[in-house]
Design a protein around this motif. Structure first.
Motif, mmCIF file in Angstrom:
data_model
loop_
_atom_site.group_PDB
_atom_site.id
_atom_site.type_symbol
_atom_site.label_atom_id
_atom_site.label_comp_id
_atom_site.label_asym_id
_atom_site.label_seq_id
_atom_site.Cartn_x
_atom_site.Cartn_y
_atom_site.Cartn_z
ATOM 1 N N PHE A 1 68.797 47.447 0.955
ATOM 2 C CA PHE A 1 68.066 47.083 2.159
ATOM 3 C C PHE A 1 68.080 48.272 3.023
ATOM 4 C CE2 PHE A 1 69.598 43.467 -0.337
ATOM 5 C CZ PHE A 1 68.484 42.537 -0.423
ATOM 6 N N THR B 1 63.585 43.837 8.659
ATOM 7 C CA THR B 1 64.609 44.145 7.398
ATOM 8 C C THR B 1 63.773 44.045 6.340
ATOM 9 O OG1 THR B 1 66.817 43.142 8.501
ATOM 10 C CG2 THR B 1 66.847 43.822 6.040
ATOM 11 N N ARG C 1 63.734 45.003 1.896
ATOM 12 C CA ARG C 1 64.112 45.384 0.798
ATOM 13 C C ARG C 1 63.567 46.981 0.545
ATOM 14 N NH1 ARG C 1 66.195 41.984 -2.950
ATOM 15 N NH2 ARG C 1 64.845 40.199 -2.115
#
Length: 281
Positions: free
Chosen positions: A68, A77, A79
């Motif tokens: 991440f 945030t 992935r």
């Protein structure tokens, strides 16, 4: 705490993982690689936007589907492998209105407002970009898009805003911020020339907490490394808070330990001491 407890390492970029001239020391790359091989999760936590980290992330040894990336001081945030957004916040209309009122007042004093979505950097000013905004644009590999006040108020996808000015100008503005701003924003001086305005309650720590929960990792098993005031909350929250040797005084005060400077691969030193050395006992 002992090094065997660390399951997640959160690392700031500028002034921490990177040297002053924005290079990535090989020692830091190697240490991150060894930490990942040892089963430790590594996450970059930065104030930068996505375009501003692409070149750096390409040099780091991330290849898992569960890696991440925390950007914009905790506002977004991703992935890492597909850049899917797993957590984000945006500025409300009311918050933008309050900030716009403030920005109008100080625009003439040389403090310019910029705001960011995932890919863009929007300048909200009656003037052309000052040298600090231009420099930040280059550092983030993100072109400047002029926005009118009306466009700023109508745009729904801003994750954060910043005011850029010479340090003495920001110092003077600090005491003149209207109380209404603090009802909508968390503010942080991420650099002497940058004051950031994040959605209230948002910080690197808030996103790091959410990520740790997703990964089922308790705070006591997290090591956080940073150098500036926008790293403060995550260094306080982590079980092992690490200040860089070049960190500002406040960060050194709240940290559990101090490592080497960013010019001396202090990140690699911290990883070696608190994670990798257990294999050499």
């Amino acid at each position: 705490m002992t090094h065997k407890d660390i399951k997640l390492v959160a690392i700031d970029l500028d002034g921490t993982l990177l040297t002053d001239d924005k290079q990535l020391p090989q020692a830091n790359i190697d240490a991150i690689h060894q930490a990942i091989q040892a089963g430790v999760q590594v996450v970059i936590c930065t104030g930068r936007t996505l375009p501003g980290v692409r070149e750096i992330m390409a040099q780091l040894p991330f290849d898992g589907e569960d890696d991440f990336l925390i950007l914009q001081n905790g506002s977004v945030t991703h992935r890492l492998h597909d850049l899917e957004i797993v957590d984000q916040v945006t500025l409300s209309r009311e918050a933008r209105e309050v900030l716009m009122d403030f920005a109008r007042v100080f625009d003439e004093e040389g403090a310019q407002l910029v705001a960011f979505d995932q890919e863009g950097m929007m300048l909200v000013s009656q003037y052309e970009a000052n040298k600090l905004v231009v420099s930040d644009s280059k550092a983030l590999s993100t072109p400047i898009t002029p926005f009118t006040a009306d466009e700023f108020l109508a745009f729904e996808s801003f994750n954060k805003a910043m005011v850029l000015a010479e340090p003495e100008i920001l110092d003077a503005l600090k005491d003149r911020l209207p109380s209404e701003l603090f009802e909508h924003y968390s503010t942080v001086r991420s650099q002497p020339i940058i004051a950031e305005f994040l959605v209230k309650g948002v910080s690197k720590a808030s996103s790091l907490k959410n990520l740790a929960k997703r990964l089922d990792i308790e705070a006591e098993h997290v090591m956080a490394i940073g150098d500036q005031l926008n790293d403060l909350e995550m260094i306080q929250w982590a079980g092992l808070g690490v200040a860089m040797g070049n960190a500002v005084a406040r960060i050194k005060e709240v940290a559990d330990v101090v490592t080497g400077s960013n010019e001396d691969a202090g990140v690699a030193q911290a990883i070696e001491k608190h994670i990798l050395s257990k294999g050499k006992a």
